[in-house]
Write a protein that holds these residues in place. Structure first.
Motif, mmCIF file in Angstrom:
data_model
loop_
_atom_site.group_PDB
_atom_site.id
_atom_site.type_symbol
_atom_site.label_atom_id
_atom_site.label_comp_id
_atom_site.label_asym_id
_atom_site.label_seq_id
_atom_site.Cartn_x
_atom_site.Cartn_y
_atom_site.Cartn_z
ATOM 1 N N ILE A 1 0.843 -1.192 0.000
ATOM 2 C CA ILE A 1 0.000 0.000 0.000
ATOM 3 C C ILE A 1 0.881 1.246 0.000
ATOM 4 C CG2 ILE A 1 -1.663 1.320 1.357
ATOM 5 C CD1 ILE A 1 -2.886 -1.324 2.221
ATOM 6 N N MET A 2 0.531 2.197 -0.877
ATOM 7 C CA MET A 2 1.253 3.464 -0.977
ATOM 8 C C MET A 2 0.273 4.605 -0.704
ATOM 9 S SD MET A 2 4.377 2.693 -1.895
ATOM 10 C CE MET A 2 4.968 4.286 -2.416
ATOM 11 N N HIS A 3 0.735 5.611 0.042
ATOM 12 C CA HIS A 3 -0.069 6.792 0.355
ATOM 13 C C HIS A 3 0.531 7.996 -0.366
ATOM 14 C CE1 HIS A 3 -2.204 5.015 3.881
ATOM 15 N NE2 HIS A 3 -1.209 4.171 3.733
ATOM 16 N N PHE A 4 -0.346 8.826 -0.932
ATOM 17 C CA PHE A 4 0.115 10.030 -1.615
ATOM 18 C C PHE A 4 -0.649 11.243 -1.094
ATOM 19 C CE2 PHE A 4 0.952 6.500 -4.449
ATOM 20 C CZ PHE A 4 2.288 6.702 -4.746
ATOM 21 N N VAL A 5 0.101 12.163 -0.486
ATOM 22 C CA VAL A 5 -0.419 13.437 -0.003
ATOM 23 C C VAL A 5 0.594 14.489 -0.440
ATOM 24 C CG1 VAL A 5 -1.013 14.810 2.026
ATOM 25 C CG2 VAL A 5 -1.542 12.365 1.993
ATOM 26 N N ASP A 6 0.129 15.517 -1.152
ATOM 27 C CA ASP A 6 1.034 16.553 -1.670
ATOM 28 C C ASP A 6 2.163 15.952 -2.508
ATOM 29 O OD1 ASP A 6 -0.377 18.660 -0.471
ATOM 30 O OD2 ASP A 6 0.708 18.401 1.410
ATOM 31 N N ASP A 7 1.839 14.956 -3.304
ATOM 32 C CA ASP A 7 2.845 14.289 -4.129
ATOM 33 C C ASP A 7 2.234 13.911 -5.480
ATOM 34 O OD1 ASP A 7 4.923 12.864 -5.236
ATOM 35 O OD2 ASP A 7 4.921 11.277 -3.710
ATOM 36 N N GLU A 8 1.996 14.928 -6.296
ATOM 37 C CA GLU A 8 1.396 14.702 -7.621
ATOM 38 C C GLU A 8 2.254 13.786 -8.483
ATOM 39 O OE1 GLU A 8 -1.755 16.110 -8.497
ATOM 40 O OE2 GLU A 8 -1.566 16.413 -6.344
ATOM 41 N N ASP A 9 3.559 14.076 -8.535
ATOM 42 C CA ASP A 9 4.450 13.298 -9.385
ATOM 43 C C ASP A 9 4.484 11.830 -8.959
ATOM 44 O OD1 ASP A 9 5.029 15.565 -10.865
ATOM 45 O OD2 ASP A 9 6.889 15.987 -9.778
ATOM 46 N N GLY A 10 4.588 11.591 -7.668
ATOM 47 C CA GLY A 10 4.613 10.220 -7.167
ATOM 48 C C GLY A 10 3.317 9.479 -7.470
ATOM 49 N N TYR A 11 2.196 10.154 -7.259
ATOM 50 C CA TYR A 11 0.891 9.540 -7.523
ATOM 51 C C TYR A 11 0.730 9.210 -9.005
ATOM 52 C CZ TYR A 11 -4.143 9.110 -8.138
ATOM 53 O OH TYR A 11 -5.396 8.656 -8.494
ATOM 54 N N LEU A 12 1.030 10.156 -9.874
ATOM 55 C CA LEU A 12 0.882 9.921 -11.311
ATOM 56 C C LEU A 12 1.842 8.838 -11.794
ATOM 57 C CD1 LEU A 12 0.329 13.586 -12.489
ATOM 58 C CD2 LEU A 12 -1.396 11.772 -12.244
ATOM 59 N N TRP B 1 -4.193 16.430 -7.594
ATOM 60 C CA TRP B 1 -4.910 15.225 -7.153
ATOM 61 C C TRP B 1 -4.690 14.980 -5.666
ATOM 62 C CZ3 TRP B 1 -8.587 13.315 -9.889
ATOM 63 C CH2 TRP B 1 -8.541 13.320 -11.272
ATOM 64 N N THR B 2 -3.524 15.335 -5.148
ATOM 65 C CA THR B 2 -3.159 14.910 -3.793
ATOM 66 C C THR B 2 -3.011 16.055 -2.798
ATOM 67 O OG1 THR B 2 -0.778 14.953 -4.306
ATOM 68 C CG2 THR B 2 -1.954 12.892 -4.728
ATOM 69 N N ARG B 3 -3.462 17.234 -3.152
ATOM 70 C CA ARG B 3 -3.335 18.357 -2.224
ATOM 71 C C ARG B 3 -4.462 18.354 -1.198
ATOM 72 N NH1 ARG B 3 -3.033 24.326 -4.413
ATOM 73 N NH2 ARG B 3 -5.167 23.833 -4.948
ATOM 74 N N ASP B 4 -5.684 18.200 -1.642
ATOM 75 C CA ASP B 4 -6.820 18.250 -0.726
ATOM 76 C C ASP B 4 -7.264 16.873 -0.243
ATOM 77 O OD1 ASP B 4 -6.944 21.040 -0.961
ATOM 78 O OD2 ASP B 4 -8.143 20.878 -2.780
ATOM 79 N N LEU B 5 -7.010 15.857 -1.053
ATOM 80 C CA LEU B 5 -7.430 14.500 -0.721
ATOM 81 C C LEU B 5 -6.231 13.555 -0.756
ATOM 82 C CD1 LEU B 5 -10.674 14.350 -2.861
ATOM 83 C CD2 LEU B 5 -10.534 14.586 -0.377
#
Length: 91
Positions: free
Chosen positions: A2-13, A56-60
Motif C-alpha cells: 500500500i502506498m499513500h500520496f499526499v502533496d505528491d502529484e508526481d509520485g501519484y501519477l 490530485w493529492t493536495r486536498d485528498l
C-alpha cells in the motif's frame, strides 16, 4: 504493498502509470468512513486531468495498492468500514 500520496502529484501519477490494473482509495487527508471511495487505477475520476483544479493529492489522500482486497482491509483497519465503490469504474 500500500502506498499513500499526499502533496505528491508526481509520485501519484507515476504510481498510476506503473500500476494500470491497480486500485486507488480516494479519501480525506484524515480518512473517515463518511468519504472513502475505491476506484480502479484507470478511472477518469482519479486520473488524467483533475476536474477541480490542478492537484490530485493536495486536498485528498490517495491510497494505492495492487488489489481491492488490500485496500478494503486497510480501510476497515483505519476507519472501520470498507470503501464504497465508484459508480463510474464499478471497482
Amino acid at each position: 504493498m500500500i502506498m499513500h500520496f499526499v502533496d505528491d502529484e508526481d509520485g501519484y501519477l507515476a504510481w498510476l502509470a506503473r500500476h494500470p490494473t491497480g486500485f486507488v482509495v480516494n479519501c480525506e487527508r484524515d480518512p473517515k468512513a463518511s468519504y472513502i471511495v475505491l476506484h480502479r487505477a484507470d478511472c477518469t475520476s482519479i486520473s488524467g486531468t483533475p476536474s477541480h483544479g490542478v492537484h490530485w493529492t493536495r486536498d485528498l489522500r490517495k491510497v494505492c495498492a495492487g488489489s481491492a482486497v488490500e485496500l478494503d482491509t486497510w480501510a476497515r483497519d483505519i476507519v472501520g468500514a470498507v470503501p464504497s465503490r465508484c459508480r463510474r469504474c464499478k471497482s
